[in-house]
Motif scaffolding. Structure first.
Motif, PDB file in Angstrom:
ATOM      1  N   UNK A   1       0.814  -1.215   0.000  1.00  0.00           N
ATOM      2  CA  UNK A   1       0.000   0.000   0.000  1.00  0.00           C
ATOM      3  C   UNK A   1       0.845   1.262   0.000  1.00  0.00           C
ATOM      4  N   UNK A   2       0.278   2.298  -0.553  1.00  0.00           N
ATOM      5  CA  UNK A   2       0.835   3.640  -0.450  1.00  0.00           C
ATOM      6  C   UNK A   2      -0.022   4.377   0.585  1.00  0.00           C
ATOM      7  N   UNK A   3       0.600   4.939   1.611  1.00  0.00           N
ATOM      8  CA  UNK A   3      -0.181   5.663   2.626  1.00  0.00           C
ATOM      9  C   UNK A   3      -1.016   6.776   1.985  1.00  0.00           C
ATOM     10  N   UNK A   4      -2.238   6.953   2.503  1.00  0.00           N
ATOM     11  CA  UNK A   4      -3.109   8.020   2.037  1.00  0.00           C
ATOM     12  C   UNK A   4      -3.960   7.668   0.829  1.00  0.00           C
ATOM     13  N   UNK A   5      -3.745   6.526   0.206  1.00  0.00           N
ATOM     14  CA  UNK A   5      -4.502   6.116  -0.988  1.00  0.00           C
ATOM     15  C   UNK A   5      -5.546   5.072  -0.595  1.00  0.00           C
ATOM     16  N   UNK A   6      -6.744   5.180  -1.172  1.00  0.00           N
ATOM     17  CA  UNK A   6      -7.795   4.198  -0.947  1.00  0.00           C
ATOM     18  C   UNK A   6      -7.558   2.959  -1.807  1.00  0.00           C
ATOM     19  N   UNK A   7      -7.804   1.780  -1.217  1.00  0.00           N
ATOM     20  CA  UNK A   7      -7.709   0.500  -1.919  1.00  0.00           C
ATOM     21  C   UNK A   7      -8.965  -0.309  -1.620  1.00  0.00           C
ATOM     22  N   UNK A   8      -9.512  -0.949  -2.648  1.00  0.00           N
ATOM     23  CA  UNK A   8     -10.590  -1.913  -2.449  1.00  0.00           C
ATOM     24  C   UNK A   8      -9.922  -3.251  -2.153  1.00  0.00           C
ATOM     25  N   UNK A   9     -10.293  -3.873  -1.031  1.00  0.00           N
ATOM     26  CA  UNK A   9      -9.714  -5.165  -0.659  1.00  0.00           C
ATOM     27  C   UNK A   9     -10.839  -6.154  -0.372  1.00  0.00           C
ATOM     28  N   UNK A  10     -10.589  -7.417  -0.671  1.00  0.00           N
ATOM     29  CA  UNK A  10     -11.589  -8.445  -0.395  1.00  0.00           C
ATOM     30  C   UNK A  10     -10.906  -9.787  -0.195  1.00  0.00           C
ATOM     31  N   UNK A  11     -11.447 -10.550   0.740  1.00  0.00           N
ATOM     32  CA  UNK A  11     -11.054 -11.932   0.962  1.00  0.00           C
ATOM     33  C   UNK A  11     -12.331 -12.756   0.873  1.00  0.00           C
ATOM     34  N   UNK A  12     -12.314 -13.817   0.064  1.00  0.00           N
ATOM     35  CA  UNK A  12     -13.493 -14.671  -0.076  1.00  0.00           C
ATOM     36  C   UNK A  12     -13.102 -16.122   0.154  1.00  0.00           C
TER      37      UNK A  12
END
Length: 174
Positions: free
Chosen positions: A90-101
């Protein structure tokens, strides 16, 4: 959920009970954990973002399943020996969509709508609770670790979301 929260660095996180009969806590049951995350800064070592069960043992133990960061890399754990690495730091300050299924046999990890890892996993039942950004002490004498940042639209569902559902989440920014 959905959970929308901001965790200050050095905070204590949030723990909420789940119903004892929840469809997400049994052994070999399907479930998904998904949402948006933004770290303020990256902590060295492992920090738990979101988990079901008791995170006291940390990633790779049978007592919990969830999403965590290891030196900033998005990872997910389904229990002992069942960890997936995204290869995405990750880059600090940036939004990321994350998912575990998990569909009862196959575990998958997604970042920004893209599948980053998959593997077979067997799961055990876990305690009926969800933890968001809990404080983790991995060994006596080591400093506590804590995710500092924001979670948005974070959900726990009793089914393995499809790749199309994960992609739709990633396209609907917080």
């Amino acid at each position: 959920g959905p959970y929308n929260m901001t965790f200050l660095e050095g905070g204590i996180g949030v723990t909420r009970p789940l119903a004892a009969g929840s469809n997400t806590i049994g052994a070999a049951v399907s479930w998904s954990m998904a949402g948006w995350m933004r770290a303020v800064r990256l902590e060295p070592g492992e920090v738990i973002v979101a988990a079901v069960g008791d995170s006291a043992g940390g990633p790779g133990t049978d007592g919990w399943r969830g999403i965590y960061l290891a030196d900033g890399e998005v990872r997910a754990s389904w229990g002992r020996g069942a960890t997936l690495r995204s290869g995405t730091t990750l880059q600090p300050g940036r939004w990321y969509a994350v998912a575990a299924t998990y569909d009862g046999t196959l575990a998958r990890l997604y970042v920004d709508g893209n599948e980053r890892a998959e593997g077979r996993a067997a799961t055990t039942a876990v305690d009926p609770r969800i933890e968001l950004a809990p404080v983790t002490v991995l060994a006596p004498g080591t400093p506590p670790r804590h995710f500092g940042g924001s979670l948005a639209q974070f959900t726990l569902t009793p089914c393995a979301q499809t790749p199309q559902q994960i992609l739709a989440l990633a396209q609907a920014q917080p």
